[in-house]
Write a protein that holds these residues in place. Structure first.
Motif, PDB file in Angstrom:
ATOM      1  N   HIS A 140      33.376   9.488  17.963  1.00  0.00           N
ATOM      2  CA  HIS A 140      32.988   8.528  19.002  1.00  0.00           C
ATOM      3  C   HIS A 140      33.364   7.117  18.562  1.00  0.00           C
ATOM      4  O   HIS A 140      32.844   6.624  17.567  1.00  0.00           O
ATOM      5  CB  HIS A 140      31.494   8.646  19.286  1.00  0.00           C
ATOM      6  N   HIS A 210      30.066  13.596  16.776  1.00  0.00           N
ATOM      7  CA  HIS A 210      29.040  14.487  17.327  1.00  0.00           C
ATOM      8  C   HIS A 210      29.711  15.570  18.147  1.00  0.00           C
ATOM      9  O   HIS A 210      30.893  15.471  18.467  1.00  0.00           O
ATOM     10  CB  HIS A 210      28.027  13.699  18.166  1.00  0.00           C
ATOM     11  N   HIS A 212      30.739  17.897  21.359  1.00  0.00           N
ATOM     12  CA  HIS A 212      31.127  17.485  22.717  1.00  0.00           C
ATOM     13  C   HIS A 212      31.489  18.679  23.596  1.00  0.00           C
ATOM     14  O   HIS A 212      32.259  18.528  24.558  1.00  0.00           O
ATOM     15  CB  HIS A 212      32.312  16.513  22.636  1.00  0.00           C
ATOM     16  N   HIS A 534      30.575   5.423  28.571  1.00  0.00           N
ATOM     17  CA  HIS A 534      31.470   5.533  27.404  1.00  0.00           C
ATOM     18  C   HIS A 534      32.852   5.950  27.874  1.00  0.00           C
ATOM     19  O   HIS A 534      32.981   6.898  28.638  1.00  0.00           O
ATOM     20  CB  HIS A 534      30.898   6.575  26.427  1.00  0.00           C
ATOM     21  N   HIS A 536      36.430   7.214  26.317  1.00  0.00           N
ATOM     22  CA  HIS A 536      37.100   7.660  25.093  1.00  0.00           C
ATOM     23  C   HIS A 536      38.416   6.908  24.914  1.00  0.00           C
ATOM     24  O   HIS A 536      38.994   6.403  25.858  1.00  0.00           O
ATOM     25  CB  HIS A 536      37.416   9.164  25.174  1.00  0.00           C
ATOM     26  N   HIS A 589      32.424   8.984  30.600  1.00  0.00           N
ATOM     27  CA  HIS A 589      31.192   9.634  31.046  1.00  0.00           C
ATOM     28  C   HIS A 589      29.972   8.765  30.782  1.00  0.00           C
ATOM     29  O   HIS A 589      30.036   7.775  30.044  1.00  0.00           O
ATOM     30  CB  HIS A 589      31.018  10.995  30.356  1.00  0.00           C
ATOM     31  N   HIS A 591      26.657   8.448  28.764  1.00  0.00           N
ATOM     32  CA  HIS A 591      26.293   9.012  27.457  1.00  0.00           C
ATOM     33  C   HIS A 591      24.839   9.436  27.359  1.00  0.00           C
ATOM     34  O   HIS A 591      24.344   9.724  26.273  1.00  0.00           O
ATOM     35  CB  HIS A 591      26.657   8.063  26.320  1.00  0.00           C
TER      36      HIS A 591
HETATM   37 CU1  C2O Z   1      29.812  10.024  22.062  1.00  0.00          CU
HETATM   38 CU2  C2O Z   1      32.260  11.483  24.910  1.00  0.00          CU
HETATM   39  O1  C2O Z   1      31.046  10.821  23.493  1.00  0.00           O
END
Ligand code: C2O
Length: 607
Positions: A140, A210, A212, A534, A536, A589, A591
């Motif tokens: 992340h 983490h 996913h 969030h 990516h 997305h 979070h």
């Molecule tokens: Cu911490 Cu798509 O995630």
């Protein structure tokens, strides 16, 4: 049953051992497994808790929840073989620790039930999913190529002995990314694993990794699958000695003192036998349906949010840390599924809320590294997945003093506003407390630079945007998914008239920036709650926030750096600017993990 507070020392996660020393390839190699084990999360005297955690497969004792920290160096790639080792001693797969809702759109490997699963040969009676557990790890905050990003549909199962014959079920993007990775890096993926490479070309930052896996992230992370990834060095870091340190290093002797400490703060609930509690029905929320009854035909029911009744930091409930009267650097992570935290340091843990701050935080960094300038804050609002790199100066505090890190965020969804006025703060007796600091004597003088004299590394803002995208977060009636509740929140676009066009995970990609494009994404939050958004692959800048009919508000002073997660407040537009310079398929997305797991996530492509 009461859980005693401040009886267990804080764990400072040691460094994750590398798989082999730095060889001629100038890559830091790791082999990291996901295993099930017992850990004393509750104070000793209470039962241990079965958790999942990451660890080096070469060092059994490195398995811990949260994970030992990956220490990465700017410019030196990290390559990790992530192994799904959720198997028992006989090599048979372990079922999930928590109730999996098979009716969601989720990773859904064969062997379990699903309302959606019509594949021949697979049991499709409704009921709890009891098959092998899919995982896929996301770094992340990292900016990497698509096959190493931990795409939610690139999940894979453990290499268990009792999987059905010919069984190689993986997520729909696993094979594609495996092929791309093997072509690009020449390192083969095996059964039950995936190899990812992180370039470490970002600014020095506090990242975290983490799980996913689609539709089961909330449960995999809740079971323990999270850890810190600290990227150091390069032009966007400060020389050693300027900031409080050291942090843990490989080969540290036991009992070493650390003045730089990461704190992963998470809410959890427990059964009296020590096992993790996660609700299997929705009665706690709206009485809509449930509770879940084993062996009946009512499947486990997804919850729209989760709020635990204990606070766990670095894998222990309400720990205590002895600190010296000097500066400390804390890397704060809100690792909760849904809960917003408002952190404050006070002298009396049960004081009336909002309480008076005893010491300020000096925030020096956010998700994407150092801020342009330090920001003094009496309290730190931190949404799920956000990080705050802060300095706390205990120098003026008399030896023997006890200070408390408390939480004044709500025990429910967050809408913004002020504690005590707009919402009731968390229960001061439980979730309103996090950890205790006890001031002990100074061992060596503090030679670090006081925050007021710090000059942080240069900050280059992003260039001009070439395009604005109008995106929505809205609440829909969900007649088509009666099992998830009367309403469902979805991301989407906005039409010409400003009406939301909600989209599900499986709808066609609507956001596809050109490679290298800088864009403004306007998140129109039409729901009643604040959502941590969030994206990516990028580190964005927050431009402003605006409520209908009002002037736009600039970002908060601590949001002037790069971020990968930011709060979209209700009934407001949040404008983010990002440069999309890595080609591929990624996701954005909410979070809050319960949201992300139930369609509040969208794929997007670059280039
Ligand atoms: Cu911490 Cu798509 O995630």
């Amino acid at each position: 049953e009461e859980v005693d507070k401040y009886v267990t020392p804080l764990v400072v996660p040691p460094v994750m051992p590398q798989a082999r020393g730095s060889l001629a390839d100038h890559i830091d190699h790791y082999a990291i497994g996901v295993r099930q084990f017992q850990q004393q999360v509750l104070p000793s005297g209470l039962p241990a808790t079965t958790v999942w955690g990451y660890g080096s497969t070469l060092h059994t004792r490195s398995f811990h929840y949260p994970a030992f920290t990956i220490e990465a160096r700017a410019g030196t790639p990290v390559r990790v073989r992530w192994k799904n080792q959720l198997i028992d001693r006989k090599g048979r797969y372990l079922p999930h620790l928590l109730p999996v809702d098979p009716t969601l759109h989720w990773a859904n490997p064969p062997g379990g039930a699903s309302a959606r699963d019509s594949r021949p040969g697979f049991r499709s009676t409704p009921g709890p999913y009891s098959g092998p557990v899919p995982i896929v790890t996301h770094l992340h905050g990292g900016r990497n190529s698509e096959e190493s990003d931990g795409y939610t549909e690139a999940w894979y199962l453990p290499g268990a002995l009792d999987l059905p014959a010919g069984y190689a079920e993986v997520g729909s993007f696993y094979e594609e990314f495996k092929g791309k990775f093997e072509d690009r890096f020449g390192d083969a993926w095996g059964q039950g694993d995936a190899v990812f490479q992180y370039a470490n070309a970002e600014r020095a930052s506090t990242f975290w990794f983490h799980d996913h896996a689609l539709g089961v992230t909330r449960l995999n992370v809740y079971a323990g699958l999270a850890g810190f990834y600290l990227l150091r060095g390069g032009p966007a870091d400060l020389p050693v000695g300027v900031l409080p340190g050291p942090a843990p290093r490989a080969g540290d002797p036991p009992g070493r003192k650390y003045y730089e400490i990461p704190l992963a703060i998470q809410d959890r609930s427990f059964h009296v036998d020590g096992s993790l509690f996660y609700p299997a029905g929705r009665t706690a929320f709206d009485g809509f349906r449930g509770p879940y009854i084993p062996d009946s035909d009512i499947p486990p029911i997804w919850n729209p949010e989760f709020f635990g009744n204990t606070m766990v930091t670095n894998g222990r409930t309400w720990p205590v840390l002895q600190v010296e009267p000097r500066r400390y650097r804390f890397r704060l992570l809100n690792g909760c599924n849904s809960r917003y935290l408002i952190l404050k340091i006070v002298t009396r843990p049960l004081a009336h809320r909002p309480a008076a701050a005893a010491l300020p935080f000096c925030q020096i960094g956010s998700e994407g590294g150092f801020l342009p300038t330090p920001v003094r804050r009496d309290q730190v609002l931190i949404a799920p997945a956000e990080r705050a790199d802060v300095i706390v100066d205990f120098a003026s505090v008399p030896v023997g003093t006890e200070l408390y890190l408390i939480n004044e965020g709500p025990d429910r969804a967050f809408q913004g506003g002020k504690a005590g006025t707009d919402y009731s703060p968390a229960d001061p007796a439980t979730t309103g407390q996090i950890m205790k600091f006890v001031i002990e004597t100074l061992t060596t003088p503090d030679t670090t630079v006081p925050p007021s004299q710090l000059s942080l590394p240069p900050f280059e803002p992003l260039g001009k945007a070439s395009r604005i995208r109008r995106l929505s977060l809205s609440e829909q009636k969900s007649a088509s998914l009666p099992h998830v509740g009367p309403r469902q929140m979805l991301l989407g676009t906005l039409d010409r008239n400003g009406a939301p066009v909600p989209m599900r995970w499986d709808d066609p990609v609507t956001e596809s920036p050109a490679l290298g494009a800088t864009e403004i994404w306007e998140i129109h939050n039409l729901t009643k709650d604040a959502h941590p958004i969030h994206i990516h692959e990028v580190q964005f800048q927050v431009l402003d926030r605006q409520q209908a009919g009002r002037a736009a508000r600039p970002p908060e002073p601590w949001e002037n750096g790069f971020k990968d997660t930011a709060v979209a407040y209700p009934s407001a537009v949040t404008r983010l600017k990002a440069t999309f310079d890595r080609a591929g398929r990624f996701v954005w997305h909410c979070h809050m993990l319960e949201h992300e797991d139930n369609e509040i996530m969208r794929p997007y492509t670059v280039g």
